[in-house]
Design a protein around this motif. Sequence first.
Motif, PDB file in Angstrom:
ATOM      1  N   ASP A  52       0.810  -1.218   0.000  1.00 56.64           N
ATOM      2  CA  ASP A  52       0.000   0.000   0.000  1.00 56.64           C
ATOM      3  C   ASP A  52       0.841   1.264   0.000  1.00 56.64           C
ATOM      4  N   LEU A  53       2.159   1.113  -0.018  1.00 55.09           N
ATOM      5  CA  LEU A  53       3.051   2.260  -0.145  1.00 55.09           C
ATOM      6  C   LEU A  53       3.423   2.453  -1.612  1.00 55.09           C
ATOM      7  N   ALA A  54       3.996   3.600  -1.915  1.00 55.55           N
ATOM      8  CA  ALA A  54       4.484   3.891  -3.271  1.00 55.55           C
ATOM      9  C   ALA A  54       5.854   4.546  -3.131  1.00 55.55           C
ATOM     10  N   SER A  61       8.713  -1.739  -7.904  1.00 57.88           N
ATOM     11  CA  SER A  61       7.560  -0.969  -8.399  1.00 57.88           C
ATOM     12  C   SER A  61       6.263  -1.617  -7.914  1.00 57.88           C
ATOM     13  N   ALA A  62       6.198  -1.841  -6.600  1.00 58.07           N
ATOM     14  CA  ALA A  62       5.090  -2.578  -5.987  1.00 58.07           C
ATOM     15  C   ALA A  62       3.740  -1.942  -6.295  1.00 58.07           C
ATOM     16  N   GLN A  63       2.716  -2.791  -6.333  1.00 57.04           N
ATOM     17  CA  GLN A  63       1.352  -2.384  -6.648  1.00 57.04           C
ATOM     18  C   GLN A  63       0.422  -2.784  -5.498  1.00 57.04           C
ATOM     19  N   PRO A  64      -0.766  -2.178  -5.392  1.00 50.76           N
ATOM     20  CA  PRO A  64      -1.642  -2.469  -4.253  1.00 50.76           C
ATOM     21  C   PRO A  64      -2.147  -3.908  -4.188  1.00 50.76           C
ATOM     22  N   GLU A  65      -2.358  -4.550  -5.352  1.00 48.52           N
ATOM     23  CA  GLU A  65      -2.978  -5.870  -5.364  1.00 48.52           C
ATOM     24  C   GLU A  65      -1.961  -6.988  -5.555  1.00 48.52           C
ATOM     25  N   GLY A  96       7.347  -5.834  -1.895  1.00 48.45           N
ATOM     26  CA  GLY A  96       6.012  -5.657  -1.415  1.00 48.45           C
ATOM     27  C   GLY A  96       5.909  -5.629   0.122  1.00 48.45           C
ATOM     28  N   ASP A  97       4.713  -5.870   0.577  1.00 50.19           N
ATOM     29  CA  ASP A  97       4.442  -5.946   2.000  1.00 50.19           C
ATOM     30  C   ASP A  97       3.994  -7.362   2.321  1.00 50.19           C
ATOM     31  N   PRO A 126      -1.077   0.926   8.108  1.00 53.83           N
ATOM     32  CA  PRO A 126      -2.022   0.536   9.157  1.00 53.83           C
ATOM     33  C   PRO A 126      -2.179  -0.970   9.329  1.00 53.83           C
ATOM     34  N   LEU A 127      -1.712  -1.766   8.365  1.00 58.63           N
ATOM     35  CA  LEU A 127      -1.755  -3.223   8.530  1.00 58.63           C
ATOM     36  C   LEU A 127      -0.785  -3.707   9.598  1.00 58.63           C
TER      37      LEU A 127
END
Length: 406
Positions: A52-54, A61-65, A96-97, A126-127
């Motif tokens: 969820d970060l950018a 180049s992580a993405q939300p999904e 990613g996370d 927040p996770l």
Amino acid sequence: MRKIPQARNRATFVTALPAICWFYTLMNPQIQTVDFNERPFIAIWEVTQACDLACVHCRASAQPERHPQELTTLEGKRLIDQIAAWKVPVFVLTGGDPIKRPDLFELISYSRSVGVRVSLTPSATPLLTRDVIVRLKEAGLARLAVSMDGASAATHDAFRGLSGSFARTLDAVRWANEVGLPVQINTTFSRRNIAEIDEIVALMEQLRITLWSVFFLVPTGRGKLNDLLSADEFEGIFDKLHQLSKSATFDIKTTEAQHYRRYILQQKVAEKRAGATQVNAQVSADDIGRAPRGLNDGKGFVFISHKGEVFPSGFLPVSAGSIREHSLESIYLEAPLFRDLRDTSKLEGKCGACEFKQICGGSRARAYALTGNPLGEEPCCAYVPKGYAPAEHQSRRPTLHVLQGA
């Protein structure tokens, strides 16, 4: 920064290298127990690219999904079985996370059940709650690694692309301390935060951490060439890290700055001649080993992507195969890319001519990012080997080779 005259003391550096390797042996008890030609010292599994970060420097180049082709839980456990059988000393779950994977606690618990010690690098969103940290500890996590890229919320949150990330990181450190989970801080230095280095150092000294892992930008993914520091700026950071290491209660390591080892050896020679050599014996410790000298991309280091592709590191995006088709061990041992990266006789430019190449070798990822050649010379090293005259084309300003994300 105190510089050592190269011409006058170069012979001293070379002749003294065997004598001062005691320093690395003392501080790195696993130096003699890991043969990089037989197994890696560190294996990192990117369990997901979802985040969820950018972050402005994100190599992925992580993405939300989450990606639908991520390794499944069963495939992850098979990978962990390989790590256990191979007896890889350090195993890291990253992203990613990683918290975006619902089976994260199951994977950590399974790792512990087969004797694999796990470190985790979650994102400060927040996770990442106190309850999650308690659950990570209960699952058997050996170390929590969180990122801090500024001494202020303004700098760090701009780096991370999310307001409140700085405060969440401080909370995570405090929560981990409360439950007895060792903490590592990761900091990436670039043009965006170099002005705060003294304040960042001061902040590290205030936190209860086991390790400060200092990353040096590789312009890949979202990382930009304009954010890359110069060779002289690298040396300036090296000096501050070395001075801090003399009094810090935590360990310090660098990532993608292999030439920090060369700098340390130079300083040890100078200190030995001055009769001032000493080792800080008050560094806190946990059960995650320190990296031996000579560790490099593909040389004692292996990275498994969220889809099972095997890379020399997360910063060197050249795949050597997939664990869905071959074992991790066979890829690491037999893939031509990995074999070449472990052979220092194949290094080119001043890295190939350097008397420190066995303990350093330069960042193979940064060489690839700026030249397209993973065996090329380190673009951000100020040291010039004795008698080395660079070719005319090597003196030009480097240009970015790897593709970058948005």
